[in-house]
Design a protein around this motif. Sequence first.
Motif, PDB file in Angstrom:
ATOM      1  N   THR A 157      -6.209   2.999   4.719  1.00 45.28           N
ATOM      2  CA  THR A 157      -5.540   3.230   3.435  1.00 45.28           C
ATOM      3  C   THR A 157      -4.060   3.569   3.625  1.00 45.28           C
ATOM      4  O   THR A 157      -3.192   3.017   2.932  1.00 45.28           O
ATOM      5  N   GLU A 158      -3.757   4.481   4.555  1.00 38.90           N
ATOM      6  CA  GLU A 158      -2.352   4.866   4.750  1.00 38.90           C
ATOM      7  C   GLU A 158      -1.538   3.672   5.233  1.00 38.90           C
ATOM      8  O   GLU A 158      -0.377   3.500   4.829  1.00 38.90           O
ATOM      9  N   LYS A 161      -0.842   1.524   2.264  1.00 44.26           N
ATOM     10  CA  LYS A 161       0.242   2.090   1.440  1.00 44.26           C
ATOM     11  C   LYS A 161       1.605   1.787   2.081  1.00 44.26           C
ATOM     12  O   LYS A 161       2.568   1.447   1.394  1.00 44.26           O
ATOM     13  N   ASP A 162       1.672   1.905   3.414  1.00 46.12           N
ATOM     14  CA  ASP A 162       2.930   1.591   4.114  1.00 46.12           C
ATOM     15  C   ASP A 162       3.309   0.127   3.900  1.00 46.12           C
ATOM     16  O   ASP A 162       4.480  -0.203   3.703  1.00 46.12           O
ATOM     17  N   CYS A 196      -6.954   2.556  -3.801  1.00 49.10           N
ATOM     18  CA  CYS A 196      -5.575   2.178  -3.450  1.00 49.10           C
ATOM     19  C   CYS A 196      -5.327   0.715  -3.823  1.00 49.10           C
ATOM     20  O   CYS A 196      -4.304   0.383  -4.423  1.00 49.10           O
TER      21      CYS A 196
END
Length: 328
Positions: A157-158, A161-162, A196
Amino acid sequence: MPYRTCGNTGIKLSALSLGFWHNFGGSSPTSKQTEIVHAAFDGGITSFDLANNYGPPYGSAEINVGKILSQMPRDEFLVSSKAGYDMWPGPYGMGGSRKHILASLDQSLKRTGLDYFDIFYSHCFDTSVPLEETLGALDTAVHQGKALYVGISSYLTEQTKDVLEICKSNGLVTPIIHQPNYSMLNRWVEGSLLDCCAKNGIGVIAFCPLFQGLLTDKYLKGIPEVSRARIQQSPLRKNEVSEQNIRVIQELNNLAEARGQALAQMALSWVLRSSRVTSALMGASSVNQIKNNLEAVRNLTFSAEEEEKIDRIVAKINLPKSLWATEA
Ligand SMILES: NC(=O)c1ccc[n+]([C@@H]2O[C@H](COP(=O)([O-])OP(=O)(O)OC[C@H]3O[C@@H](n4cnc5c(N)ncnc54)[C@H](OP(=O)(O)O)[C@@H]3O)[C@@H](O)[C@H]2O)c1
């Protein structure tokens, strides 16, 4: 066959997609391979998934499927490929570098004989390469006309997002779709990835919705001679097809029967029960499996009671760490 819009884009995917990781390798396409693809297309499946290293040997699925697709109406289906995992020897044969991704894309187009891929993916996150470089290569693929859209696979997920942040701030073509591992037996995407993707208008195509065949009736009476679990160095591991797990699968099979579905159908319906999932990306080794699985789309809803039962049953499964990146 229902068709679901992929995130905030204008492109629709068939709710079921067919992938060519297994059963499509070899030195030339068999009549069986051709019949499977035709049965899928005749059943309304318009989304086909490849990668550079599908086979074995690496590259052979692209050659075989390319030949089969060349006889089909190109404007009536989507076909994707990917680069990122190991493909050829040396420092440029894998990973997220611009060098690998664009060279691999050219090779994939050559092998398949296609002019372009509808979706071209970064197959996996590469910690050794700046994300800007990987995303820049995908952006180039679109500007070169070699891909219509791009996607990412198995990004956490991170990392996702990046990706969105970098594409936005650098004006790069943004991935329209995420391809994570998702099934009743691997639910990591429910943590935050599905939210997300939904929030940011990215579609989701769930790979291995049948857990490579474990979520079917295939292993209920032992491991058949011809099955994924029998192939050498099978990615469906012995401790996944354990006696304890098969008892759990039997319980799921009973529940599927009560719903009027085969277990494979229930497993596919379950992945598709949320509209946040655009498509369930399954594999198949026979026309019968395709025909059986197509029926899954007839019942995509689950009562709260059925969901609870499934949760209770799958909590008893005992699986080793996933082969793919997960957050769980
Ligand atoms: N992005 C990634 O990193 C990644 C990773 C893995 C896969 N993928 C994609 O996901 C696709 C699907 O992967 P997968 O093949 O592992 O998916 P899957 O749908 O979980 O498993 C497919 C296998 O299940 C069995 N099966 C299917 N329908 C059946 C039925 N009705 N009854 C009994 N058995 C049935 C067959 O096994 P047998 O062959 O034993 O008959 C078939 O090969 C791949 O082709 C690829 O495109 C992507």
